[in-house]
Design a protein around this motif. Structure first.
Motif, PDB file in Angstrom:
ATOM      1  N   LEU A 165       0.824  -1.215   0.000  1.00 40.27           N
ATOM      2  CA  LEU A 165       0.000   0.000   0.000  1.00 40.27           C
ATOM      3  C   LEU A 165       0.854   1.259   0.000  1.00 40.27           C
ATOM      4  CD1 LEU A 165      -2.947  -1.003   2.345  1.00 40.27           C
ATOM      5  CD2 LEU A 165      -3.005  -0.667  -0.134  1.00 40.27           C
ATOM      6  N   GLU A 166       1.966   1.240   0.722  1.00 41.86           N
ATOM      7  CA  GLU A 166       2.850   2.408   0.743  1.00 41.86           C
ATOM      8  C   GLU A 166       3.480   2.635  -0.635  1.00 41.86           C
ATOM      9  OE1 GLU A 166       4.941   5.754   1.762  1.00 41.86           O
ATOM     10  OE2 GLU A 166       3.216   4.821   2.729  1.00 41.86           O
ATOM     11  N   MET A 167       3.878   1.570  -1.302  1.00 38.73           N
ATOM     12  CA  MET A 167       4.460   1.715  -2.637  1.00 38.73           C
ATOM     13  C   MET A 167       3.436   2.283  -3.617  1.00 38.73           C
ATOM     14  SD  MET A 167       6.654  -1.804  -2.750  1.00 38.73           S
ATOM     15  CE  MET A 167       7.546  -1.526  -4.274  1.00 38.73           C
ATOM     16  N   LEU A 168       2.201   1.808  -3.536  1.00 41.33           N
ATOM     17  CA  LEU A 168       1.144   2.316  -4.418  1.00 41.33           C
ATOM     18  C   LEU A 168       0.801   3.758  -4.080  1.00 41.33           C
ATOM     19  CD1 LEU A 168      -1.187  -0.812  -4.610  1.00 41.33           C
ATOM     20  CD2 LEU A 168       0.481  -0.027  -6.306  1.00 41.33           C
ATOM     21  N   ARG A 169       0.804   4.087  -2.804  1.00 38.48           N
ATOM     22  CA  ARG A 169       0.539   5.473  -2.384  1.00 38.48           C
ATOM     23  C   ARG A 169       1.617   6.406  -2.913  1.00 38.48           C
ATOM     24  NH1 ARG A 169       1.766   9.269   1.203  1.00 38.48           N
ATOM     25  NH2 ARG A 169       3.460   8.096   2.113  1.00 38.48           N
ATOM     26  N   GLN A 170       2.869   5.948  -2.855  1.00 43.76           N
ATOM     27  CA  GLN A 170       3.966   6.770  -3.374  1.00 43.76           C
ATOM     28  C   GLN A 170       3.813   7.015  -4.869  1.00 43.76           C
ATOM     29  OE1 GLN A 170       7.644   4.873  -2.299  1.00 43.76           O
ATOM     30  NE2 GLN A 170       7.427   5.400  -0.134  1.00 43.76           N
ATOM     31  N   LEU A 171       3.399   5.978  -5.630  1.00 42.69           N
ATOM     32  CA  LEU A 171       3.184   6.159  -7.071  1.00 42.69           C
ATOM     33  C   LEU A 171       2.108   7.212  -7.326  1.00 42.69           C
ATOM     34  CD1 LEU A 171       3.260   2.534  -8.526  1.00 42.69           C
ATOM     35  CD2 LEU A 171       4.965   4.336  -8.841  1.00 42.69           C
ATOM     36  N   LEU A 172       1.083   7.219  -6.501  1.00 50.86           N
ATOM     37  CA  LEU A 172      -0.007   8.172  -6.657  1.00 50.86           C
ATOM     38  C   LEU A 172       0.458   9.603  -6.403  1.00 50.86           C
ATOM     39  CD1 LEU A 172      -3.071   8.780  -6.971  1.00 50.86           C
ATOM     40  CD2 LEU A 172      -3.258   8.370  -4.513  1.00 50.86           C
ATOM     41  N   LEU A 173       1.323   9.787  -5.402  1.00 45.28           N
ATOM     42  CA  LEU A 173       1.706  11.127  -4.974  1.00 45.28           C
ATOM     43  C   LEU A 173       2.977  11.672  -5.628  1.00 45.28           C
ATOM     44  CD1 LEU A 173       0.942  10.739  -1.166  1.00 45.28           C
ATOM     45  CD2 LEU A 173      -0.507  11.753  -2.941  1.00 45.28           C
ATOM     46  N   ALA A 192       9.318  11.398 -11.688  1.00 37.45           N
ATOM     47  CA  ALA A 192       9.762  10.392 -10.715  1.00 37.45           C
ATOM     48  C   ALA A 192       8.946   9.104 -10.862  1.00 37.45           C
ATOM     49  CB  ALA A 192       9.649  10.936  -9.298  1.00 37.45           C
ATOM     50  N   CYS A 193       7.655   9.269 -11.101  1.00 38.69           N
ATOM     51  CA  CYS A 193       6.793   8.111 -11.285  1.00 38.69           C
ATOM     52  C   CYS A 193       7.188   7.336 -12.544  1.00 38.69           C
ATOM     53  CB  CYS A 193       5.335   8.559 -11.367  1.00 38.69           C
ATOM     54  SG  CYS A 193       4.152   7.208 -11.366  1.00 38.69           S
ATOM     55  N   ARG A 194       7.472   8.058 -13.624  1.00 41.27           N
ATOM     56  CA  ARG A 194       7.907   7.408 -14.869  1.00 41.27           C
ATOM     57  C   ARG A 194       9.202   6.625 -14.664  1.00 41.27           C
ATOM     58  NH1 ARG A 194       5.493   8.391 -19.550  1.00 41.27           N
ATOM     59  NH2 ARG A 194       4.013  10.109 -19.651  1.00 41.27           N
ATOM     60  N   SER A 195      10.159   7.213 -13.967  1.00 35.96           N
ATOM     61  CA  SER A 195      11.435   6.512 -13.766  1.00 35.96           C
ATOM     62  C   SER A 195      11.262   5.300 -12.851  1.00 35.96           C
ATOM     63  CB  SER A 195      12.503   7.458 -13.227  1.00 35.96           C
ATOM     64  OG  SER A 195      12.147   7.950 -11.965  1.00 35.96           O
ATOM     65  N   ALA A 248      -1.151   6.309 -16.018  1.00 37.67           N
ATOM     66  CA  ALA A 248      -2.472   6.565 -15.437  1.00 37.67           C
ATOM     67  C   ALA A 248      -2.949   5.364 -14.619  1.00 37.67           C
ATOM     68  CB  ALA A 248      -3.474   6.893 -16.540  1.00 37.67           C
ATOM     69  N   HIS A 249      -2.708   4.163 -15.140  1.00 35.27           N
ATOM     70  CA  HIS A 249      -3.086   2.938 -14.428  1.00 35.27           C
ATOM     71  C   HIS A 249      -2.337   2.845 -13.098  1.00 35.27           C
ATOM     72  CE1 HIS A 249      -4.188  -1.219 -13.713  1.00 35.27           C
ATOM     73  NE2 HIS A 249      -2.913  -1.532 -13.638  1.00 35.27           N
ATOM     74  N   ALA A 250      -1.044   3.135 -13.116  1.00 28.40           N
ATOM     75  CA  ALA A 250      -0.226   3.079 -11.902  1.00 28.40           C
ATOM     76  C   ALA A 250      -0.729   4.054 -10.852  1.00 28.40           C
ATOM     77  CB  ALA A 250       1.237   3.372 -12.243  1.00 28.40           C
ATOM     78  N   ARG A 251      -1.112   5.231 -11.281  1.00 29.23           N
ATOM     79  CA  ARG A 251      -1.593   6.236 -10.332  1.00 29.23           C
ATOM     80  C   ARG A 251      -2.962   5.878  -9.757  1.00 29.23           C
ATOM     81  NH1 ARG A 251       1.432  10.707  -9.699  1.00 29.23           N
ATOM     82  NH2 ARG A 251       2.957  11.219 -11.278  1.00 29.23           N
ATOM     83  N   GLY A 252      -3.712   5.052 -10.445  1.00 28.63           N
ATOM     84  CA  GLY A 252      -5.025   4.652  -9.962  1.00 28.63           C
ATOM     85  C   GLY A 252      -5.035   3.362  -9.150  1.00 28.63           C
ATOM     86  N   LEU A 253      -3.897   2.681  -9.083  1.00 29.25           N
ATOM     87  CA  LEU A 253      -3.856   1.394  -8.398  1.00 29.25           C
ATOM     88  C   LEU A 253      -4.133   1.483  -6.899  1.00 29.25           C
ATOM     89  CD1 LEU A 253      -0.949  -0.565 -10.100  1.00 29.25           C
ATOM     90  CD2 LEU A 253      -3.358  -1.197  -9.986  1.00 29.25           C
TER      91      LEU A 253
END
Length: 105
Positions: free
Chosen positions: A36-44, A49-52, A68-73
């Motif tokens: 959950l923390e990893m997914l939260r970090q992708l969202l924020l 940074a998210c692309r890399s 977009a999918h990663a940010r919605g996970l």
């Protein structure tokens, strides 16, 4: 190990189709928190940074749809009808099987 679960989610595996089995409840709880923390970090994260991060995890440059999918996970896993990724102990997994298929057992 949490990044493997996140990678499966990034590749499009529905959260309710993933089962992660650990030996202890503490390990299952820690794994859930890490995912959950990893997914939260992708969202924020900022977009670059998210692309890399996605490129490092997927091995290829992410498309706009993948980004977009990663940010919605994070929301998808939290809102999943069955509670998202099943993180359980071997004992809990076996109990669940016995509860679901008592006649076959």
């Amino acid at each position: 190990m949490p990044w493997l679960l996140v990678r499966l989610l990034l590749l499009g595996v529905p959260p309710e189709r993933i089962v992660c089995i650990t030996y202890t409840k503490a390990a299952a709880s820690e794994m859930r928190a890490r995912v959950l923390e990893m997914l939260r970090q992708l969202l924020l994260m900022e977009e670059s940074a998210c692309r890399s991060r996605l490129q490092a995890w997927l091995g290829v440059a992410p498309s706009a749809a993948q980004l977009a999918h990663a940010r919605g996970l994070f929301g998808q896993v939290l809102d999943s009808a069955s509670g998202g990724v099943e993180l359980t102990t071997i004992h809990g997994f076996c109990q669940n099987l016995l509860r679901r298929f008592p006649m076959e057992a």
